[in-house]
Design a protein around this motif. Structure first.
Motif, PDB file in Angstrom:
ATOM      1  N   THR A  53      41.844   1.731   7.247  1.00  0.00           N
ATOM      2  CA  THR A  53      40.496   1.857   6.683  1.00  0.00           C
ATOM      3  C   THR A  53      39.435   1.585   7.741  1.00  0.00           C
ATOM      4  O   THR A  53      38.414   2.282   7.815  1.00  0.00           O
ATOM      5  N   ASN A  54      39.656   0.594   8.573  1.00  0.00           N
ATOM      6  CA  ASN A  54      38.706   0.282   9.644  1.00  0.00           C
ATOM      7  C   ASN A  54      38.579   1.441  10.626  1.00  0.00           C
ATOM      8  O   ASN A  54      37.480   1.745  11.106  1.00  0.00           O
ATOM      9  N   THR A  55      39.705   2.085  10.942  1.00  0.00           N
ATOM     10  CA  THR A  55      39.638   3.214  11.880  1.00  0.00           C
ATOM     11  C   THR A  55      38.910   4.400  11.264  1.00  0.00           C
ATOM     12  O   THR A  55      38.221   5.136  11.973  1.00  0.00           O
ATOM     13  N   LEU A  56      39.043   4.590   9.959  1.00  0.00           N
ATOM     14  CA  LEU A  56      38.330   5.680   9.295  1.00  0.00           C
ATOM     15  C   LEU A  56      36.825   5.483   9.444  1.00  0.00           C
ATOM     16  O   LEU A  56      36.078   6.427   9.714  1.00  0.00           O
ATOM     17  N   ILE A  57      36.384   4.249   9.280  1.00  0.00           N
ATOM     18  CA  ILE A  57      34.960   3.936   9.396  1.00  0.00           C
ATOM     19  C   ILE A  57      34.485   4.125  10.838  1.00  0.00           C
ATOM     20  O   ILE A  57      33.463   4.769  11.099  1.00  0.00           O
ATOM     21  N   LYS A  58      35.221   3.576  11.783  1.00  0.00           N
ATOM     22  CA  LYS A  58      34.821   3.624  13.186  1.00  0.00           C
ATOM     23  C   LYS A  58      34.803   5.045  13.738  1.00  0.00           C
ATOM     24  O   LYS A  58      33.949   5.399  14.563  1.00  0.00           O
ATOM     25  N   LEU A  59      35.755   5.875  13.287  1.00  0.00           N
ATOM     26  CA  LEU A  59      35.883   7.230  13.821  1.00  0.00           C
ATOM     27  C   LEU A  59      35.199   8.284  12.956  1.00  0.00           C
ATOM     28  O   LEU A  59      35.195   9.466  13.316  1.00  0.00           O
ATOM     29  N   GLY A  60      34.648   7.864  11.835  1.00  0.00           N
ATOM     30  CA  GLY A  60      33.991   8.824  10.953  1.00  0.00           C
ATOM     31  C   GLY A  60      34.961   9.852  10.409  1.00  0.00           C
ATOM     32  O   GLY A  60      34.633  11.036  10.287  1.00  0.00           O
ATOM     33  N   ALA A  61      36.171   9.407  10.081  1.00  0.00           N
ATOM     34  CA  ALA A  61      37.228  10.311   9.598  1.00  0.00           C
ATOM     35  C   ALA A  61      37.339  10.239   8.080  1.00  0.00           C
ATOM     36  O   ALA A  61      37.091   9.197   7.467  1.00  0.00           O
ATOM     37  N   ALA A  62      37.737  11.351   7.480  1.00  0.00           N
ATOM     38  CA  ALA A  62      37.853  11.418   6.020  1.00  0.00           C
ATOM     39  C   ALA A  62      39.169  10.835   5.522  1.00  0.00           C
ATOM     40  O   ALA A  62      39.250  10.363   4.385  1.00  0.00           O
ATOM     41  N   ASN A  63      40.203  10.878   6.363  1.00  0.00           N
ATOM     42  CA  ASN A  63      41.504  10.359   5.962  1.00  0.00           C
ATOM     43  C   ASN A  63      42.268   9.949   7.217  1.00  0.00           C
ATOM     44  O   ASN A  63      41.795  10.143   8.340  1.00  0.00           O
ATOM     45  N   LYS A  64      43.461   9.389   7.028  1.00  0.00           N
ATOM     46  CA  LYS A  64      44.162   8.855   8.194  1.00  0.00           C
ATOM     47  C   LYS A  64      44.666   9.947   9.129  1.00  0.00           C
ATOM     48  O   LYS A  64      44.769   9.722  10.337  1.00  0.00           O
ATOM     49  N   ALA A  65      44.943  11.133   8.584  1.00  0.00           N
ATOM     50  CA  ALA A  65      45.337  12.241   9.469  1.00  0.00           C
ATOM     51  C   ALA A  65      44.176  12.598  10.389  1.00  0.00           C
ATOM     52  O   ALA A  65      44.358  12.824  11.596  1.00  0.00           O
ATOM     53  N   GLY A  66      42.965  12.635   9.834  1.00  0.00           N
ATOM     54  CA  GLY A  66      41.786  12.922  10.634  1.00  0.00           C
ATOM     55  C   GLY A  66      41.538  11.846  11.667  1.00  0.00           C
ATOM     56  O   GLY A  66      41.137  12.133  12.807  1.00  0.00           O
ATOM     57  N   ALA A  67      41.781  10.591  11.302  1.00  0.00           N
ATOM     58  CA  ALA A  67      41.599   9.484  12.242  1.00  0.00           C
ATOM     59  C   ALA A  67      42.573   9.606  13.414  1.00  0.00           C
ATOM     60  O   ALA A  67      42.198   9.390  14.570  1.00  0.00           O
ATOM     61  N   VAL A  68      43.819   9.940  13.109  1.00  0.00           N
ATOM     62  CA  VAL A  68      44.826  10.106  14.159  1.00  0.00           C
ATOM     63  C   VAL A  68      44.440  11.233  15.112  1.00  0.00           C
ATOM     64  O   VAL A  68      44.515  11.079  16.344  1.00  0.00           O
ATOM     65  N   ILE A  69      44.016  12.358  14.560  1.00  0.00           N
ATOM     66  CA  ILE A  69      43.646  13.512  15.386  1.00  0.00           C
ATOM     67  C   ILE A  69      42.455  13.181  16.275  1.00  0.00           C
ATOM     68  O   ILE A  69      42.465  13.451  17.483  1.00  0.00           O
ATOM     69  N   LYS A  70      41.435  12.574  15.689  1.00  0.00           N
ATOM     70  CA  LYS A  70      40.252  12.213  16.490  1.00  0.00           C
ATOM     71  C   LYS A  70      40.615  11.219  17.586  1.00  0.00           C
ATOM     72  O   LYS A  70      40.196  11.384  18.734  1.00  0.00           O
ATOM     73  N   ALA A  71      41.359  10.207  17.243  1.00  0.00           N
ATOM     74  CA  ALA A  71      41.738   9.188  18.226  1.00  0.00           C
ATOM     75  C   ALA A  71      42.542   9.801  19.371  1.00  0.00           C
ATOM     76  O   ALA A  71      42.358   9.451  20.543  1.00  0.00           O
ATOM     77  N   ALA A  72      43.447  10.725  19.032  1.00  0.00           N
ATOM     78  CA  ALA A  72      44.271  11.362  20.060  1.00  0.00           C
ATOM     79  C   ALA A  72      43.397  12.238  20.977  1.00  0.00           C
ATOM     80  O   ALA A  72      43.536  12.187  22.205  1.00  0.00           O
ATOM     81  N   ILE A  73      42.518  13.025  20.398  1.00  0.00           N
ATOM     82  CA  ILE A  73      41.653  13.904  21.182  1.00  0.00           C
ATOM     83  C   ILE A  73      40.766  13.091  22.120  1.00  0.00           C
ATOM     84  O   ILE A  73      40.534  13.470  23.282  1.00  0.00           O
ATOM     85  N   LEU A  74      40.274  11.965  21.631  1.00  0.00           N
ATOM     86  CA  LEU A  74      39.360  11.137  22.411  1.00  0.00           C
ATOM     87  C   LEU A  74      40.064  10.219  23.408  1.00  0.00           C
ATOM     88  O   LEU A  74      39.420   9.447  24.108  1.00  0.00           O
ATOM     89  N   GLY A  75      41.380  10.312  23.462  1.00  0.00           N
ATOM     90  CA  GLY A  75      42.134   9.508  24.430  1.00  0.00           C
ATOM     91  C   GLY A  75      42.213   8.039  24.066  1.00  0.00           C
ATOM     92  O   GLY A  75      42.422   7.187  24.949  1.00  0.00           O
ATOM     93  N   LEU A  76      42.076   7.720  22.788  1.00  0.00           N
ATOM     94  CA  LEU A  76      42.090   6.326  22.366  1.00  0.00           C
ATOM     95  C   LEU A  76      43.495   5.800  22.098  1.00  0.00           C
ATOM     96  O   LEU A  76      43.688   4.596  21.932  1.00  0.00           O
ATOM     97  N   LEU A  77      44.454   6.716  22.035  1.00  0.00           N
ATOM     98  CA  LEU A  77      45.822   6.289  21.752  1.00  0.00           C
ATOM     99  C   LEU A  77      46.654   6.184  23.018  1.00  0.00           C
ATOM    100  O   LEU A  77      47.822   5.827  22.950  1.00  0.00           O
TER     101      LEU A  77
END
Length: 236
Positions: A212-236
Motif C-alpha cells: 500500500t505504501n508503494t502504491l502511494i509513493k509511486l502513484g500506482a493503481a495496483n501492485k502490478a502497476g507499482a512493480v512495473i513503475k519501480a522496475a522501469i525507474l530502476g528502483l528494484l
C-alpha cells in the motif's frame, strides 16, 4: 575537464528553468560551430503515452513543417538514438533512406548535422541534435570536437532531467524503504502476499502494508502497476 567544459558546466547544471538551460546549451553549441541546437527528452511514463519535451532554436517555418508532416515518427536521427547511443553524423547514406525528410530539412537550412542520445538508469531518454546550413563536418573538425560533443550530450541530459523529472515524473524521485523494495521484488517474481510474507518471515498484513505504501509513493493503481513503475525507474 578542458576549458570548454569548465565554461559550460555550471550554466547547464544550475539553470533555474528550461529557458536558462536552453540558452546555455545553444550557446555551447554555437561555440562548437553549430547554428542550430535541439534537445528532445522522453520520459518512460506513462507507458501508453510517454511524456515528451522538445527544446530547439529552429526556424518557425521548420518547426511548423516538422509538426505538419509528423516527422517525429520518421526522423532518422530519432530512430538511431532509440537504438544506439553512438554519435550520428548526417550523411548521404542516411539521407537516401529518408529522402523526403532530408530534402525538406535542407530546404529549411539544415544541411550538416550531428546527433547523439543518452539514456539513464530511470529510463529517461534524451537526444542532442546540432546542425548548421553548410560547411561539411570534416574528419579534422570531428576529431577536434567529438569529446566535447559527447560531454555536452551527457551534461545536457543531467541538467534537463534535474529540471523536468520532478515535475513530469515525480514517482522517479520516490524513496522506497528496503522492505518495500524487497516486497516488490518478490511480487515481481509472481509471489502472492502470503508467499512473500512466508519468505520474508513477516505477516501477510505487513506485506500488504508495504505494498500500500508503494502504491502511494509511486502513484500506482495496483501492485502490478507499482512493480512495473519501480522496475522501469530502476528502483528494484
Amino acid at each position: 575537464m578542458n576549458s570548454f567544459q569548465g565554461d559550460q558546466v555550471q550554466a547547464l547544471l544550475t539553470a533555474e528553468n528550461e529557458a536558462a538551460f536552453f540558452a546555455a546549451l545553444s550557446g555551447a553549441a554555437h561555440k562548437l560551430g553549430f547554428d542550430y541546437c535541439a534537445y528532445g527528452m522522453r520520459m518512460p511514463l506513462p507507458i501508453s503515452q510517454p511524456k515528451l519535451v522538445m527544446l530547439n532554436n529552429y526556424s518557425r517555418a521548420w518547426k511548423q513543417r516538422y509538426f505538419e508532416q509528423n516527422y517525429l515518427m520518421t526522423d532518422p536521427t530519432i530512430a538511431h538514438g532509440m537504438r544506439s547511443s553512438m554519435p550520428l553524423v548526417w550523411s548521404e547514406e542516411i539521407g537516401v533512406k529518408s529522402r523526403p525528410f532530408w530534402e525538406d530539412a535542407h530546404a529549411h537550412g539544415l544541411g550538416v548535422g550531428w546527433a547523439q542520445s543518452c539514456h539513464d538508469t530511470r529510463g529517461v531518454g534524451g537526444l542532442l541534435s546540432l546542425s548548421r546550413s553548410d560547411e561539411a563536418l570534416s574528419l579534422k573538425e570531428l576529431h577536434h570536437i567529438t569529446s566535447n560533443l559527447t560531454w555536452l550530450t551527457h551534461t545536457a541530459h543531467e541538467g534537463l532531467t534535474r529540471l523536468l523529472v520532478p515535475k513530469l515524473m515525480p514517482e522517479a524521485v520516490a524513496r522506497l524503504t528496503a522492505r518495500e523494495v524487497e516486497v516488490l521484488r518478490w511480487t515481481a517474481d509472481g509471489k502472492t502476499s502470503s508467499e512473500v510474507g512466508h519468505i520474508m518471515n513477516i505477516a501477510e498484513r505487513t506485506v500488504n502494508f508495504h505494498i500500500t505504501n508503494t502504491l502511494i509513493k509511486l502513484g500506482a493503481a495496483n501492485k502490478a502497476g507499482a512493480v512495473i513503475k519501480a522496475a522501469i525507474l530502476g528502483l528494484l
